[in-house]
Design a protein around this motif. Structure first.
Motif, PDB file in Angstrom:
ATOM      1  N   LYS A 148      34.744 -11.807   7.443  1.00  9.16           N
ATOM      2  CA  LYS A 148      33.615 -10.885   7.623  1.00  9.16           C
ATOM      3  C   LYS A 148      33.992  -9.451   7.247  1.00  9.16           C
ATOM      4  CE  LYS A 148      30.649 -13.190  10.956  1.00  9.16           C
ATOM      5  NZ  LYS A 148      29.560 -13.378  10.017  1.00  9.16           N
TER       6      LYS A 148
ATOM      7  N   GLU B  47      37.678 -16.057  10.614  1.00 11.02           N
ATOM      8  CA  GLU B  47      36.301 -15.546  10.526  1.00 11.02           C
ATOM      9  C   GLU B  47      36.219 -14.022  10.570  1.00 11.02           C
ATOM     10  OE1 GLU B  47      32.220 -15.840   9.954  1.00 11.02           O
ATOM     11  OE2 GLU B  47      33.717 -17.427   9.838  1.00 11.02           O
TER      12      GLU B  47
ATOM     13  N   GLU C 164      33.919  -9.121   3.432  1.00 15.62           N
ATOM     14  CA  GLU C 164      32.704  -9.590   2.757  1.00 15.62           C
ATOM     15  C   GLU C 164      31.974  -8.434   2.068  1.00 15.62           C
ATOM     16  OE1 GLU C 164      28.533 -11.647   4.137  1.00 15.62           O
ATOM     17  OE2 GLU C 164      30.357 -12.164   5.249  1.00 15.62           O
TER      18      GLU C 164
END
Length: 170
Positions: free
Chosen positions: A95, A91, A98
């Protein structure tokens, strides 16, 4: 403009970018070699190594100025490793990348067995390097990038070719 040079390990990427830096281009060193210098190696903890590569590559991405910046590999290499290995992107890694995009053309150094050497930071053999290269060739287009292959030329000629290509893209 942020331009990535990736491809086969031992294909002359770092040598090319050292020449480009000597010519005045803004260049960022390969995250993987910096991570190995920190003491985290892919042969001991590949997932941790790739996650750290992403962290450094994202820092480099944000440190790039408004002019053309050249990257010796990128976070794309690590993201593609996670995909190829069938692992979920952690995760924090997902992120961090992104919304970040490099220039649409990624330059790939093709396999060049005649110059491939193993060293302390590159302990994998040519077969592993070829598998890594194949994954990049297959997956970069799936991420929306166009692959362009660097010619196998002596470093000064390769740099001349690359410099002309960069000027066309700007």
């Amino acid at each position: 403009m942020r331009v990535v040079v990736s491809g086969c390990s031992g294909g002359g990427k770092s040598t090319l970018l050292a020449e480009m830096a000597a010519r005045g281009w803004a260049c960022f060193d390969e995250p993987g070699r910096r991570v190995v210098a920190e003491g985290l190696t892919p042969w001991e903890d590949i997932a941790g190594f790739c996650a750290r590569c992403v962290t450094l590559a994202v820092q480099d991405f944000h440190a790039a100025g408004p002019k053309v910046s050249l990257f010796d590999r990128s976070f794309l290499d690590a993201v593609i490793w996670f995909e190829q290995a069938g692992r979920t992107l952690p995760e924090p890694v997902a992120k961090a990348v992104e919304g970040l995009r490099y220039h649409e053309v990624v330059f790939l150094a093709p396999p060049w067995p005649e110059i491939y050497v193993q060293d302390e930071a590159r302990q994998h053999d040519l077969q592993a390097a070829l598998a890594e290269y194949d994954a990049l060739c297959q997956r970069l287009p799936k991420h929306g990038y166009t692959v362009e292959f660097l010619p196998k030329l002596p470093v000064h000629e390769r740099a001349d070719w690359f410099e002309a290509r960069l000027k066309e893209m700007a």
